[in-house]
Write a protein that holds these residues in place. Structure first.
Motif, PDB file in Angstrom:
ATOM      1  N   GLY A   1      33.249  32.923  43.822  1.00 56.95           N
ATOM      2  CA  GLY A   1      33.110  32.428  42.460  1.00 56.95           C
ATOM      3  C   GLY A   1      34.330  31.769  41.862  1.00 56.95           C
ATOM      4  N   VAL A   2      35.337  31.411  42.671  1.00 57.38           N
ATOM      5  CA  VAL A   2      36.552  30.798  42.142  1.00 57.38           C
ATOM      6  C   VAL A   2      36.393  29.279  42.110  1.00 57.38           C
ATOM      7  N   TYR A   3      36.639  28.689  40.954  1.00 54.21           N
ATOM      8  CA  TYR A   3      36.590  27.237  40.777  1.00 54.21           C
ATOM      9  C   TYR A   3      37.997  26.719  40.511  1.00 54.21           C
ATOM     10  N   LYS A   4      38.182  25.431  40.781  1.00 54.92           N
ATOM     11  CA  LYS A   4      39.430  24.771  40.416  1.00 54.92           C
ATOM     12  C   LYS A   4      39.117  23.562  39.541  1.00 54.92           C
ATOM     13  N   CYS A   5      39.841  23.472  38.443  1.00 54.08           N
ATOM     14  CA  CYS A   5      39.714  22.319  37.550  1.00 54.08           C
ATOM     15  C   CYS A   5      40.757  21.285  37.968  1.00 54.08           C
ATOM     16  N   TYR A   6      40.299  20.062  38.280  1.00 56.20           N
ATOM     17  CA  TYR A   6      41.219  19.020  38.729  1.00 56.20           C
ATOM     18  C   TYR A   6      41.752  18.190  37.566  1.00 56.20           C
ATOM     19  N   ARG A   7      41.481  18.675  36.370  1.00 58.01           N
ATOM     20  CA  ARG A   7      42.104  18.060  35.198  1.00 58.01           C
ATOM     21  C   ARG A   7      43.374  18.819  34.813  1.00 58.01           C
ATOM     22  N   CYS A   8      43.250  20.166  34.657  1.00 56.96           N
ATOM     23  CA  CYS A   8      44.430  20.961  34.294  1.00 56.96           C
ATOM     24  C   CYS A   8      45.049  21.660  35.499  1.00 56.96           C
ATOM     25  N   ARG A   9      44.405  21.514  36.693  1.00 53.46           N
ATOM     26  CA  ARG A   9      44.916  22.052  37.959  1.00 53.46           C
ATOM     27  C   ARG A   9      44.939  23.574  38.001  1.00 53.46           C
ATOM     28  N   LYS A  10      44.113  24.219  37.209  1.00 56.87           N
ATOM     29  CA  LYS A  10      44.086  25.675  37.180  1.00 56.87           C
ATOM     30  C   LYS A  10      42.798  26.207  37.790  1.00 56.87           C
ATOM     31  N   GLN A  11      42.867  27.438  38.267  1.00 55.89           N
ATOM     32  CA  GLN A  11      41.702  28.101  38.829  1.00 55.89           C
ATOM     33  C   GLN A  11      41.095  29.065  37.806  1.00 55.89           C
ATOM     34  N   PHE A  12      39.811  29.350  37.962  1.00 54.87           N
ATOM     35  CA  PHE A  12      39.135  30.247  37.032  1.00 54.87           C
ATOM     36  C   PHE A  12      37.829  30.730  37.652  1.00 54.87           C
ATOM     37  N   ARG A  13      37.307  31.790  37.067  1.00 53.74           N
ATOM     38  CA  ARG A  13      35.980  32.297  37.430  1.00 53.74           C
ATOM     39  C   ARG A  13      35.176  32.520  36.155  1.00 53.74           C
ATOM     40  N   VAL A  14      33.897  32.704  36.328  1.00 53.82           N
ATOM     41  CA  VAL A  14      33.015  32.858  35.172  1.00 53.82           C
ATOM     42  C   VAL A  14      33.317  34.138  34.404  1.00 53.82           C
ATOM     43  N   THR A  15      33.991  35.085  35.032  1.00 49.24           N
ATOM     44  CA  THR A  15      34.282  36.361  34.376  1.00 49.24           C
ATOM     45  C   THR A  15      35.461  36.278  33.408  1.00 49.24           C
ATOM     46  N   VAL A  16      36.247  35.187  33.440  1.00 52.22           N
ATOM     47  CA  VAL A  16      37.414  35.065  32.563  1.00 52.22           C
ATOM     48  C   VAL A  16      36.965  35.046  31.102  1.00 52.22           C
ATOM     49  N   GLY A  17      37.594  35.899  30.281  1.00 53.05           N
ATOM     50  CA  GLY A  17      37.246  35.963  28.869  1.00 53.05           C
ATOM     51  C   GLY A  17      36.017  36.775  28.559  1.00 53.05           C
ATOM     52  N   THR A  18      35.483  37.474  29.563  1.00 51.91           N
ATOM     53  CA  THR A  18      34.291  38.289  29.359  1.00 51.91           C
ATOM     54  C   THR A  18      34.640  39.766  29.522  1.00 51.91           C
ATOM     55  N   VAL A  19      33.654  40.620  29.343  1.00 50.75           N
ATOM     56  CA  VAL A  19      33.889  42.057  29.516  1.00 50.75           C
ATOM     57  C   VAL A  19      34.150  42.420  30.972  1.00 50.75           C
ATOM     58  N   PHE A  20      33.893  41.492  31.905  1.00 51.51           N
ATOM     59  CA  PHE A  20      34.119  41.759  33.323  1.00 51.51           C
ATOM     60  C   PHE A  20      35.501  41.320  33.800  1.00 51.51           C
ATOM     61  N   GLU A  21      36.290  40.683  32.957  1.00 51.09           N
ATOM     62  CA  GLU A  21      37.566  40.131  33.401  1.00 51.09           C
ATOM     63  C   GLU A  21      38.516  41.220  33.890  1.00 51.09           C
ATOM     64  N   ALA A  22      39.219  40.898  34.970  1.00 55.74           N
ATOM     65  CA  ALA A  22      40.260  41.770  35.537  1.00 55.74           C
ATOM     66  C   ALA A  22      39.724  43.119  35.999  1.00 55.74           C
ATOM     67  N   SER A  23      38.441  43.196  36.279  1.00 54.50           N
ATOM     68  CA  SER A  23      37.872  44.452  36.761  1.00 54.50           C
ATOM     69  C   SER A  23      37.992  44.531  38.283  1.00 54.50           C
ATOM     70  N   HIS A  24      38.312  45.713  38.784  1.00 60.59           N
ATOM     71  CA  HIS A  24      38.378  45.924  40.229  1.00 60.59           C
ATOM     72  C   HIS A  24      37.017  46.356  40.784  1.00 60.59           C
ATOM     73  N   ILE A  25      36.048  46.519  39.925  1.00 60.61           N
ATOM     74  CA  ILE A  25      34.696  46.885  40.357  1.00 60.61           C
ATOM     75  C   ILE A  25      33.952  45.613  40.727  1.00 60.61           C
ATOM     76  N   ALA A  26      33.258  45.623  41.850  1.00 68.55           N
ATOM     77  CA  ALA A  26      32.533  44.446  42.319  1.00 68.55           C
ATOM     78  C   ALA A  26      31.500  44.003  41.274  1.00 68.55           C
ATOM     79  N   LEU A  27      31.339  42.683  41.129  1.00 68.55           N
ATOM     80  CA  LEU A  27      30.418  42.164  40.128  1.00 68.55           C
ATOM     81  C   LEU A  27      28.986  42.612  40.405  1.00 68.55           C
ATOM     82  N   ARG A  28      28.612  42.719  41.676  1.00 71.19           N
ATOM     83  CA  ARG A  28      27.244  43.159  41.986  1.00 71.19           C
ATOM     84  C   ARG A  28      26.997  44.575  41.472  1.00 71.19           C
ATOM     85  N   HIS A  29      28.043  45.407  41.443  1.00 67.28           N
ATOM     86  CA  HIS A  29      27.902  46.755  40.898  1.00 67.28           C
ATOM     87  C   HIS A  29      27.815  46.710  39.371  1.00 67.28           C
ATOM     88  N   TRP A  30      28.540  45.774  38.751  1.00 69.67           N
ATOM     89  CA  TRP A  30      28.401  45.584  37.309  1.00 69.67           C
ATOM     90  C   TRP A  30      26.955  45.239  36.965  1.00 69.67           C
TER      91      TRP A  30
END
Length: 314
Positions: free
Chosen positions: A51-80
């Motif tokens: 689920g990791v994307y790269k933006c070729y405008r700002c050159r940064k990587q991100f996932r859909v979980t950034v800014g959500t209640v799932f961000e920075a969790s060590h628990i697998a998303l499928r378990h969430w």
């Protein structure tokens, strides 16, 4: 018939991210850093996390979980996603102890996990639903108290009860609120904000609602003190049924709900009732509705008193 938990997004991490992306990004991925929607690519290397994307405008990587209640969790998303499904499909809720045993995670993680999910279930301002009721529709208002009983206390002080006020649209949604006291000063502003004035408004005989009679197209009351519960279509039984499920969940499943977190538990019961099968939603639709609320609601272990995890109660 195959088990619902056999669906790919409950078993595979890449499928779990694809499922979440379809809800959070219905029109395609959006860079969480700069808002770019076109110059974005999914990274597919063998060493790349799902689920990791790269933006070729700002050159940064991100996932859909950034800014959500799932961000920075060590628990697998499928378990969430499994935990979200269990919570929205269990009529009276599922305890953190049960999540702890089912998922094989620590009780502390399970407690914090369930509170993150409840935070996602909140409907701040109800921006998409507007007010309850409308022309030709009925809205009921009532209040109840949750907490321990003095008769069940062997020693010590009598436990305090917490007041809960709720509005329900018949055959529609419910909105419940933790209020400090059942007074007109606390309830009237909630009614004004959440109940449509063209509705038919149903209450009991409490003086708290005397000021609201002139607002609505029609207001009917039933006198519970005189054992009057139904008069034609005047009743508050819809809310009584909701309160019954709420109390059975709190007393039977969670056993104890602290005042600091009561609003989150109310949000959980609200979303299950509002999106129940009777209104055309099934368990998967309730899950999608809960996941739609995860954005901009990240919680951390540290931070304000309102968000800090204190101890796993249930």
């Amino acid at each position: 018939m195959p088990s619902i938990l056999d669906k790919p997004y409950f078993r595979d991490e890449a499928a779990a991210y694809a499922k979440l992306e379809s809800i959070v990004w219905p029109n395609g991925p959006v860079c969480v850093h700069c808002g770019e929607t076109n110059r974005i690519g999914l990274l597919k290397g063998t060493a790349t996390r799902p689920g990791v994307y790269k933006c070729y405008r700002c050159r940064k990587q991100f996932r859909v979980t950034v800014g959500t209640v799932f961000e920075a969790s060590h628990i697998a998303l499928r378990h969430w996603l499994q935990a979200v499904f269990l919570m929205v499909s269990s009529k009276k809720g599922v305890s953190s102890n049960q999540i702890h045993r089912t998922m094989g995670i620590t009780l502390k993680s399970a407690w914090f996990m369930t509170h993150r999910i409840r935070e996602a279930m909140k409907q701040p301002g109800w921006p998409t639903g507007g007010k309850l009721g409308g022309s030709g529709m009925v809205v009921e208002a009532d209040e109840t108290f949750v907490g321990g009983k003095a008769a069940n206390r062997a020693y010590g002080p009598i436990p305090l009860k917490q007041a809960v006020f709720a509005l329900v649209e018949r055959n529609g949604g419910v909105r419940s609120f933790h209020v400090p006291d059942v007074t007109a000063a606390n309830l009237v502003p909630i009614i004004a904000r959440h109940a449509h004035v063209d509705s038919r408004f149903m209450t009991d005989e409490a003086n708290t609602y005397s000021r609201t009679g002139r607002w609505f197209r029609d207001q009917q009351t039933v006198n519970h003190a005189a054992k009057e519960y139904v008069r034609d279509d005047a009743y508050t039984n819809t809310l009584e049924g909701y309160f019954s499920i709420l109390k059975r969940g709190i007393y039977g499943i969670y056993q104890h709900v602290s005042e600091a977190h009561l609003n989150r538990y109310l949000a959980e019961f609200d979303i299950r009732h509002t999106n129940r099968i009777k209104t055309g939603s099934d368990d998967m639709a309730r899950m999608d509705r809960a996941l739609a609320g995860i954005v901009d609601k990240r919680l951390t272990y540290r931070g304000t008193d309102r968000n800090r995890a204190t101890a796993p109660h249930a």
